[in-house]
Design a protein around this motif. Sequence first.
Motif, PDB file in Angstrom:
ATOM      1  N   THR A   1       4.030 -28.280  25.856  1.00 53.31           N
ATOM      2  CA  THR A   1       4.377 -26.994  25.245  1.00 53.31           C
ATOM      3  C   THR A   1       4.789 -25.990  26.312  1.00 53.31           C
ATOM      4  O   THR A   1       5.790 -25.276  26.157  1.00 53.31           O
ATOM      5  CB  THR A   1       3.189 -26.451  24.425  1.00 53.31           C
ATOM      6  N   HIS A   2       4.045 -25.945  27.392  1.00 58.32           N
ATOM      7  CA  HIS A   2       4.361 -25.009  28.478  1.00 58.32           C
ATOM      8  C   HIS A   2       5.729 -25.324  29.096  1.00 58.32           C
ATOM      9  O   HIS A   2       6.519 -24.415  29.361  1.00 58.32           O
ATOM     10  CB  HIS A   2       3.256 -25.057  29.537  1.00 58.32           C
TER      11      HIS A   2
ATOM     12  N   GLN B   1       8.490 -24.266  26.624  1.00 49.78           N
ATOM     13  CA  GLN B   1       8.641 -22.808  26.606  1.00 49.78           C
ATOM     14  C   GLN B   1       9.341 -22.327  27.868  1.00 49.78           C
ATOM     15  O   GLN B   1      10.155 -21.403  27.819  1.00 49.78           O
ATOM     16  CB  GLN B   1       7.282 -22.133  26.459  1.00 49.78           C
TER      17      GLN B   1
ATOM     18  N   GLN C   1      13.010 -22.975  27.359  1.00 51.41           N
ATOM     19  CA  GLN C   1      13.606 -22.083  26.371  1.00 51.41           C
ATOM     20  C   GLN C   1      13.867 -20.709  26.962  1.00 51.41           C
ATOM     21  O   GLN C   1      14.808 -20.052  26.584  1.00 51.41           O
ATOM     22  CB  GLN C   1      12.709 -21.963  25.150  1.00 51.41           C
TER      23      GLN C   1
END
Length: 175
Positions: A161-162, A165, A168
Amino acid sequence: MDTQTWSAELEDIFVNQRPRLCCVAARVLGNADQADDVVQDAYLKISEATTLFEVRQPISYVSRVVRNLAIDRCRRSAFELTLFAKEEEGEAASYASHSPEVIAIDRQALAQVVNALDELPERTRRAFELYRSGSHTQREVAHLLGISTTLVNFMIRDALTHCRQSLQGQTLPDR
C-alpha cells in the motif's frame, strides 16, 4: 500578459474547451472518467505554475499539456500493473517498448519504490523484502522474524500500500 489576464484566459479555455480537452485525453486513455480527471489535473498544473511565459496559442498549449498528462497516466498505470502483478503474471508480462524514455520512466518509478521502502519500519521492510525478493513463504518469513504469519500478511499489505501510494503521488516530467 500579466498573471490575472492569463488566469482569466486559462479559466475561459478550460470552461469553453472542456469537451474538446476531454476528447484529447480520452483518445489516449480510452476512459472518459479518467479523461475528466486528467483535464482537471492539467488545469491545476497550469494554474499553479510559478513562472509566467508568453503562450502564442493557448488552446494548443493546454491541449498539449492534457495529452502529455494523459500519456503519463497511461504509462504510470501500465507500470504499476507490471510492478505489482502477481508473480505468476509477472513472468508472462511483456514490455511494449524499451525506448530510452520508457527506461528512464521505469528507473524513476523504481527509485520511488526504493525510497518508499526505505520509509517503512525496519521489520516491515524486511518482511516485505524476504517475501517479494527472497522468495520466502509468509510462514518462512514469520519463522525468520519470530512473528505470526498474520502479522507478516499485514506487514506485506502495508508495504504494498505504501509503495502504491508513493507511485500515485509521483509526478512524471512533461514531454
